[in-house]
Design a protein around this motif. Structure first.
Motif, short mmCIF file in Angstrom:
data_model
loop_
_atom_site.label_atom_id
_atom_site.label_comp_id
_atom_site.label_asym_id
_atom_site.label_seq_id
_atom_site.Cartn_x
_atom_site.Cartn_y
_atom_site.Cartn_z
N SER A 1 5.44 -11.66 -9.26
CA SER A 1 5.36 -10.53 -8.33
C SER A 1 4.04 -10.53 -7.59
O SER A 1 3.03 -11.08 -8.07
N ILE A 2 4.06 -9.94 -6.41
CA ILE A 2 2.86 -9.75 -5.61
C ILE A 2 2.86 -8.32 -5.08
O ILE A 2 3.92 -7.70 -4.97
N PRO A 3 1.71 -7.76 -4.74
CA PRO A 3 1.69 -6.43 -4.13
C PRO A 3 2.45 -6.44 -2.81
O PRO A 3 2.35 -7.38 -2.02
N ALA A 4 3.23 -5.40 -2.57
CA ALA A 4 3.96 -5.31 -1.31
C ALA A 4 3.02 -5.30 -0.12
O ALA A 4 3.38 -5.75 0.98
N SER A 5 1.79 -4.82 -0.32
CA SER A 5 0.83 -4.77 0.78
C SER A 5 0.48 -6.15 1.31
O SER A 5 0.05 -6.29 2.46
N ALA A 6 0.68 -7.21 0.48
CA ALA A 6 0.38 -8.57 0.95
C ALA A 6 1.24 -8.96 2.13
O ALA A 6 0.88 -9.83 2.93
N ALA A 7 2.41 -8.32 2.27
CA ALA A 7 3.33 -8.67 3.35
C ALA A 7 2.80 -8.29 4.72
O ALA A 7 3.33 -8.73 5.74
N ALA A 8 1.74 -7.49 4.76
CA ALA A 8 1.15 -7.14 6.05
C ALA A 8 0.68 -8.37 6.81
O ALA A 8 0.53 -8.34 8.03
N SER A 9 0.48 -9.48 6.10
CA SER A 9 0.03 -10.72 6.76
C SER A 9 1.02 -11.20 7.80
O SER A 9 0.62 -11.83 8.80
N TRP A 10 2.32 -10.92 7.62
CA TRP A 10 3.31 -11.39 8.58
C TRP A 10 3.09 -10.78 9.96
O TRP A 10 3.44 -11.38 10.98
N GLY A 11 2.55 -9.57 9.99
CA GLY A 11 2.26 -8.95 11.27
C GLY A 11 1.09 -9.58 11.99
O GLY A 11 0.85 -9.30 13.17
#
Length: 645
Positions: A401-411
């Motif tokens: 698992s990873i923090p959901a906040s890491a997905a901000a990188s896609w933006g």
């Protein structure tokens, strides 16, 4: 009960220091982190991510841990294994589930506050009509301060205002807002509405509108059916709190052990802090959102291995439903961080649970866990010591698992013309190639009989032994199956490592009594097997072509989301299309087997790699639990350790 003596004797031996044994019993408070993503309009993503709701009761927790002594907070060279047992039960029946229900239907006090914040920004004069006692300038200053807080800090301030303890520059406005919210939103609104039509009509206009939106109609009859269904769901969620707490606390205890913090004070600190329980509500398309009350009434509630409470419609527990939600969590997290500066809470998760033989664990699971940074030597010694006569099987649970906040990188991902394109997506490509070489064999050989079909087993072993391709240009990020030189490079890299793979396989087959089959996989045949696959490379080329296709679509996904800041992109369509296409590509990929469960993992690995390429240290947290009879063992590879590996 755990036979922890067996665990420790099998693992530590006589030369190491005696293990620490800790037993703690406590009452633990918890919060819910409620997430609900849905299509709010045609191809528009709506809903909530990270709505914090305090649990309104405590849980009684008994936590036992046994493992290596703490090294004064210094992380060990390798993550240690610990035996864990956690039992939780609600200390008392919740006095009310109304606050959780308020979050589910959208009338939580913090929903009201968020709508008021938007009103203060767009129509400040209307704020005085809602709260005449507040000065508009003071309200605007309050919200500027409020949005600078993280969610847990903001929630703590909100609770302090409830009992009149809030103090500071914005305390007066906070208390006025809290008093107003308590009369028209939250648990009080739910209690009024449940009393009948008269109670519903007595609510504030804001609450009536929100409840009518949830029920799919503005009149009381629609709400009469919808609200009890939502409250019943809240009650079912509470029933799963003990198991969720057990899994969260076990994971956190193992994580602390991996940091060298397994001692009395560390566990006391853990149990004293409120625990955060993620609640993931089902994704509903626009046409389904109108029937949300039926969806909630028919929903099932389960607890994921990482402790998340997952509410699913019938069928959504299957890989297709899970994959879609993970893709949308990535998208929503990126947009939330970009649009509001608020980081999403919760985690993006991949998990695998299965029961396996000791031989399969050694030949397939152990190498996979080693790639994840777990202490496989200790795990294998534990398996060898605890495995009884042939026929005993090991229950394994592996979670990444990873923090959901890491997905901000896609933006922030680069577009095709950005100078950062090649280094960024080379990093993504390499990470995804490595992940596929780890997890495709893990899933394929989960059925040991696969080794009896060399036409499927040998191409998979050769593929697993090869090394990822390092990107050379924008159009050359993976092996090219139509390029003879590229294929020759592939087989050369596989030849260097195939013997080691064959050694593990042949040893496991001999252990299981399949001596004749083991001879087919002896390491001395590595060169011969490479030649045979190079002469008939069709199956290997199919795997490489799928790998190239997946990476190409991930690159396109990143480029599109990187351009989404111009507002011309349909983000829901992009996310759904990616998941649907990945599903189609992983169908019957090799040996007639589907690999749908890999979609969340591929997205997670790509997200981590993209984050690292953009200068952020992100790596999955890996938790493995093994159980054999009454004995069990747990190990955690913490991101900080993985990042330095």
């Amino acid at each position: 009960m755990l036979d922890s003596t067996t665990v420790v004797d099998a693992r530590l031996g006589q030369s190491l220091a005696p293990p620490v044994r800790i037993r703690r019993q406590a009452r633990v408070r918890f919060w819910f982190d409620v997430n609900w993503l849905h299509e709010s309009g045609i191809r528009q993503l709506g809903g909530m991510v990270g709505v914090m709701v305090p649990g309104d009761c405590e849980a009684s927790v008994l936590l036992e841990a046994e493992g290596p002594p703490s090294d004064h907070g210094q992380p060990p060279v390798q993550p240690p294994c610990v035996s864990l047992r956690c039992q939780a039960s609600l200390a008392e029946a919740p006095a009310s589930v109304d606050e959780l229900t308020a979050a589910i239907v959208g009338v939580h006090e913090l929903d009201w506050l968020e709508d008021l914040r938007a009103l203060a920004g767009s129509h400040p004069a209307k704020v005085r009509k809602v709260i005449p006692e507040c000065v508009p300038d003071a309200v605007r200053a309050f919200f500027a301060w409020w949005t600078s807080l993280d969610r847990q800090t903001a929630l703590a301030w909100w609770r302090q205002a409830e009992v009149g303890e809030a103090d500071g520059a914005h305390a007066a406005v906070l208390r006025q807002l809290r008093a107003r919210a308590s009369t028209c939103a939250g648990a009080e609104a739910i209690r009024h509405a449940l009393r009948g039509e008269e109670g519903f009509l007595a609510l504030s206009e804001w609450s009536r509108e929100k409840l009518a939106q949830f029920a799919g109609g503005a009149a009381w009859p629609q709400l009469h059916d919808a609200l009890p269904a939502a409250r019943a769901l809240g009650e079912r969620i509470y029933q799963h709190v003990p198991l969720a707490l057990e899994r969260v606390l076990e994971r956190e205890t193992a994580r602390r052990a991996s940091q060298g913090r397994l001692d009395e004070s560390s566990l006391a600190e853990l149990l004293a802090a409120p625990q955060l329980l993620t609640v993931q509500l089902p994704f509903l398309r626009r046409r389904e959102w109108a029937r949300r009350r039926e969806a909630l009434a028919a929903a099932t509630v389960t607890v994921a291995p990482d402790g998340a409470i997952v509410v699913s419609r019938p069928g959504d527990a299957e890989p297709a439903g899970r994959n879609l939600h993970q893709a949308l969590v990535i998208l929503a997290s990126a947009r939330a961080a970009r649009d509001s500066g608020i980081e999403a809470t919760g985690r993006i998760c991949f998990w695998d649970e299965r029961t396996v033989s000791a031989g399969w664990f050694e030949s397939v699971a152990a190498p996979t866990m080693a790639d994840c940074g777990l202490p496989t030597d200790e795990l294998c010694r534990w398996v060898a010591a605890c495995a009884a006569p042939a026929g005993d099987e090991i229950a394994t649970s592996l979670t990444l698992s990873i923090p959901a906040s890491a997905a901000a990188s896609w933006g922030r991902s680069p577009s095709e013309k950005d100078p950062a394109f090649l280094p960024t997506y080379t990093t993504v490509s390499t990470a995804v190639q490595k992940a596929l070489r780890t997890w495709l064999p893990y899933l394929y050989f989960a059925q040991p009989d696969r080794y009896r079909t060399p036409a499927g087993a040998l191409p998979m072993l050769v593929y697993a032994a090869s090394q990822p391709f390092s990107g050379k240009s924008r159009g050359e990020l993976t092996y090219d199956v139509l390029n003879p030189q590229s294929m020759a490079l592939f087989f050369r890299t596989a030849a260097r490592h195939l013997a080691a793979h064959l050694e593990r396989v042949s040893r496991a087959l001999r252990t299981s009594g399949a001596e004749e089959l083991a001879a087919s996989y002896r390491p001395q045949r590595a060169a011969q097997l490479i030649e045979s696959q190079a002469a008939r490379p069709r199956a290997v080329m199919r795997l490489l072509a799928a790998e190239a296709w997946i990476i190409d679509h991930l690159v396109n996904f990143g480029c599109k989301l990187g351009r989404e800041r111009d507002g011309k992109l349909d983000p829901v369509l992009v996310a759904e299309k990616l998941v649907i296409e990945l599903h189609a590509r992983l169908r019957k990929l090799h040996g007639g087997q589907d690999f749908f469960e890999l979609v969340p993992l591929i997205l997670m690995e790509a997200t981590c790699a993209l984050s690292r390429a953009l200068g952020e240290a992100v790596a999955p947290e890996v938790v493995v639990r093994l159980r054999l009879g009454e004995s069990a063992i747990t190990a955690v590879a913490h991101p900080s350790a993985a990042a330095t590996a």
